[in-house]
Motif scaffolding. Structure first.
Motif, PDB file in Angstrom:
ATOM      1  N   SER A 181      -7.935  28.603 -63.612  1.00 37.01           N
ATOM      2  CA  SER A 181      -7.618  29.728 -62.731  1.00 37.01           C
ATOM      3  C   SER A 181      -8.850  30.578 -62.469  1.00 37.01           C
ATOM      4  N   LEU A 182      -9.630  30.816 -63.528  1.00 31.45           N
ATOM      5  CA  LEU A 182     -10.855  31.595 -63.376  1.00 31.45           C
ATOM      6  C   LEU A 182     -11.824  30.924 -62.415  1.00 31.45           C
ATOM      7  N   ALA A 183     -11.973  29.599 -62.536  1.00 32.44           N
ATOM      8  CA  ALA A 183     -12.875  28.877 -61.641  1.00 32.44           C
ATOM      9  C   ALA A 183     -12.401  28.950 -60.195  1.00 32.44           C
ATOM     10  N   ALA A 184     -11.083  28.850 -59.985  1.00 31.37           N
ATOM     11  CA  ALA A 184     -10.550  28.894 -58.622  1.00 31.37           C
ATOM     12  C   ALA A 184     -10.750  30.275 -57.998  1.00 31.37           C
ATOM     13  N   VAL A 185     -10.442  31.330 -58.752  1.00 34.44           N
ATOM     14  CA  VAL A 185     -10.622  32.686 -58.230  1.00 34.44           C
ATOM     15  C   VAL A 185     -12.097  32.963 -57.981  1.00 34.44           C
ATOM     16  N   TYR A 186     -12.951  32.507 -58.900  1.00 34.66           N
ATOM     17  CA  TYR A 186     -14.394  32.721 -58.747  1.00 34.66           C
ATOM     18  C   TYR A 186     -14.917  32.079 -57.463  1.00 34.66           C
ATOM     19  N   ARG A 187     -14.529  30.833 -57.218  1.00 37.78           N
ATOM     20  CA  ARG A 187     -14.994  30.152 -56.004  1.00 37.78           C
ATOM     21  C   ARG A 187     -14.486  30.843 -54.745  1.00 37.78           C
ATOM     22  N   ALA A 188     -13.210  31.254 -54.771  1.00 42.41           N
ATOM     23  CA  ALA A 188     -12.648  31.921 -53.597  1.00 42.41           C
ATOM     24  C   ALA A 188     -13.337  33.254 -53.332  1.00 42.41           C
ATOM     25  N   GLN A 189     -13.557  34.036 -54.382  1.00 44.54           N
ATOM     26  CA  GLN A 189     -14.198  35.331 -54.216  1.00 44.54           C
ATOM     27  C   GLN A 189     -15.661  35.188 -53.813  1.00 44.54           C
ATOM     28  N   LEU A 190     -16.340  34.192 -54.379  1.00 42.99           N
ATOM     29  CA  LEU A 190     -17.746  33.988 -54.019  1.00 42.99           C
ATOM     30  C   LEU A 190     -17.876  33.582 -52.561  1.00 42.99           C
ATOM     31  N   SER A 191     -16.958  32.738 -52.090  1.00 46.63           N
ATOM     32  CA  SER A 191     -16.982  32.348 -50.680  1.00 46.63           C
ATOM     33  C   SER A 191     -16.727  33.548 -49.782  1.00 46.63           C
ATOM     34  N   ARG A 192     -15.774  34.386 -50.176  1.00 50.21           N
ATOM     35  CA  ARG A 192     -15.473  35.576 -49.380  1.00 50.21           C
ATOM     36  C   ARG A 192     -16.649  36.543 -49.378  1.00 50.21           C
ATOM     37  N   ALA A 193     -17.243  36.746 -50.557  1.00 48.17           N
ATOM     38  CA  ALA A 193     -18.373  37.674 -50.653  1.00 48.17           C
ATOM     39  C   ALA A 193     -19.573  37.170 -49.871  1.00 48.17           C
ATOM     40  N   ARG A 194     -19.764  35.861 -49.846  1.00 49.42           N
ATOM     41  CA  ARG A 194     -20.910  35.300 -49.132  1.00 49.42           C
ATOM     42  C   ARG A 194     -20.823  35.608 -47.642  1.00 49.42           C
ATOM     43  N   VAL A 195     -19.620  35.622 -47.119  1.00 49.29           N
ATOM     44  CA  VAL A 195     -19.450  35.872 -45.689  1.00 49.29           C
ATOM     45  C   VAL A 195     -19.483  37.367 -45.374  1.00 49.29           C
ATOM     46  N   ALA A 196     -18.797  38.151 -46.184  1.00 47.35           N
ATOM     47  CA  ALA A 196     -18.594  39.562 -45.847  1.00 47.35           C
ATOM     48  C   ALA A 196     -19.646  40.498 -46.424  1.00 47.35           C
ATOM     49  N   ARG A 197     -20.356  40.093 -47.489  1.00 45.18           N
ATOM     50  CA  ARG A 197     -21.216  41.024 -48.192  1.00 45.18           C
ATOM     51  C   ARG A 197     -22.709  40.768 -48.035  1.00 45.18           C
ATOM     52  N   ILE A 198     -23.105  39.730 -47.310  1.00 41.77           N
ATOM     53  CA  ILE A 198     -24.532  39.451 -47.162  1.00 41.77           C
ATOM     54  C   ILE A 198     -25.274  40.632 -46.528  1.00 41.77           C
ATOM     55  N   PRO A 199     -24.770  41.260 -45.459  1.00 40.87           N
ATOM     56  CA  PRO A 199     -25.492  42.433 -44.929  1.00 40.87           C
ATOM     57  C   PRO A 199     -25.642  43.550 -45.951  1.00 40.87           C
ATOM     58  N   LEU A 200     -24.613  43.756 -46.779  1.00 43.74           N
ATOM     59  CA  LEU A 200     -24.706  44.809 -47.784  1.00 43.74           C
ATOM     60  C   LEU A 200     -25.698  44.453 -48.879  1.00 43.74           C
ATOM     61  N   LEU A 201     -25.849  43.161 -49.174  1.00 46.04           N
ATOM     62  CA  LEU A 201     -26.856  42.759 -50.148  1.00 46.04           C
ATOM     63  C   LEU A 201     -28.254  43.068 -49.618  1.00 46.04           C
ATOM     64  N   PHE A 202     -28.478  42.852 -48.337  1.00 51.24           N
ATOM     65  CA  PHE A 202     -29.758  43.218 -47.749  1.00 51.24           C
ATOM     66  C   PHE A 202     -29.979  44.730 -47.857  1.00 51.24           C
ATOM     67  N   VAL A 203     -28.933  45.502 -47.631  1.00 51.63           N
ATOM     68  CA  VAL A 203     -29.050  46.956 -47.739  1.00 51.63           C
ATOM     69  C   VAL A 203     -29.409  47.352 -49.172  1.00 51.63           C
TER      70      VAL A 203
END
Length: 274
Positions: free
Chosen positions: A36-58
């Motif tokens: 379950s941890l691996a599944a949630v981790y992959r899903a959240q990482l995929s979501r963060a990669r799309v939505a949070r990349i601009p904020l990481l640059f900031v």
């Protein structure tokens, strides 16, 4: 042809239990923690990669900008090590603490926790998976900030491998704190405010050299989880680091991470059943 009364016909196949008598049907067994941890981790990482990349640059640009400003007032020595280490860990604080507090605050306000509550996933897997994904998302920014700061202040790059321990342990402590703030805040706006205040504390108390802080702020600095990650990284910039002190700082980070993630998991259980 013989006729059999309808009452004599079987209503179900042999060996199959009926729940028409009011007995509750058993729920599907809960998934194990690690899958379950691996599944949630992959899903959240995929979501963060799309939505949070601009904020990481900031976050990265913000930390580098702070180092450039501090370069005008700090020449070198322990103060330079503190500035570079604090700016590096600040990237972790921006993402793992600030953004995760906003994320869980939004989930609680919009009913998104109900989706996870209907899944046979342990609460710890949800919290740990999201926290791990957000902490992992900071790795490129922290590495770039540490290298850029080292070159800017003339610090050695020899022991930057310590980031492999500083990032996950500091990330766990700050992500657990961010998740707890987001889940315990009664309103989404308050969760956002608490996340911003936590990141501001990491900025003011982590980047400024400890010897330049007045007494009360020095005590507050000792209570901030990211402080020990900053201290561990700053010690690694020494020509001959005190590895025992580095290990102690990292152990404190790990202990705070376990406690904060446990608190966040408990807060998730309470929020999910409401």
């Amino acid at each position: 042809m013989s006729t059999v009364p309808a009452e004599a016909l079987p209503t179900r196949a042999p060996g199959v239990r009926s729940y028409d008598d009011g007995a509750a049907a058993p729920l599907a067994p809960s998934a194990r923690l690690l899958p379950s941890l691996a599944a949630v981790y992959r899903a959240q990482l995929s979501r963060a990669r799309v939505a949070r990349i601009p904020l990481l640059f900031v976050a990265t640009f913000q930390s580098i900008g702070i180092m450039v400003l501090m370069r005008g007032v700090v020449d070198g020595g322990s103060e330079a090590r503190a500035v570079v280490a604090g700016s590096t860990v600040l990237v972790v604080a921006f993402v793992a603490l600030n953004l995760l507090a906003q994320y869980f605050g939004q989930l609680r306000a919009t009913g998104g926790l109900d989706h996870y509550a209907t899944l046979p996933v342990p609460p710890a897997a949800v919290v740990l998976g999201a926290a791990g994904a957000y902490a992992s998302f900071t790795v490129p920014g922290t590495a770039f900030t540490a290298v850029a700061g080292s070159l800017l202040f003339g610090l050695p790059l020899t022991h930057l491998w310590i980031l492999a321990a500083v990032v996950p342990l500091s990330g766990a402590a700050l992500a657990g704190l961010g998740a707890a703030l987001g889940l315990l805040a009664p309103r989404q706006e308050l969760a956002t405010l608490l996340g911003q205040l936590g990141m501001s504390a990491a900025l003011l108390l982590g980047v400024l050299p400890a010897e330049r802080l007045p007494g009360p702020l020095g005590w507050a600095r000792d209570l901030l989880p990211s402080t020990y990650g900053v201290e561990a990284l700053a010690r690694a910039f020494d020509p001959h680091p005190d590895w025992a002190a580095v290990a102690l700082d990292l152990a404190v980070c790990g202990a705070v991470g376990v406690i904060s993630l446990a608190v966040a998991t408990r807060a998730y259980r309470r929020a999910a059943v409401r």
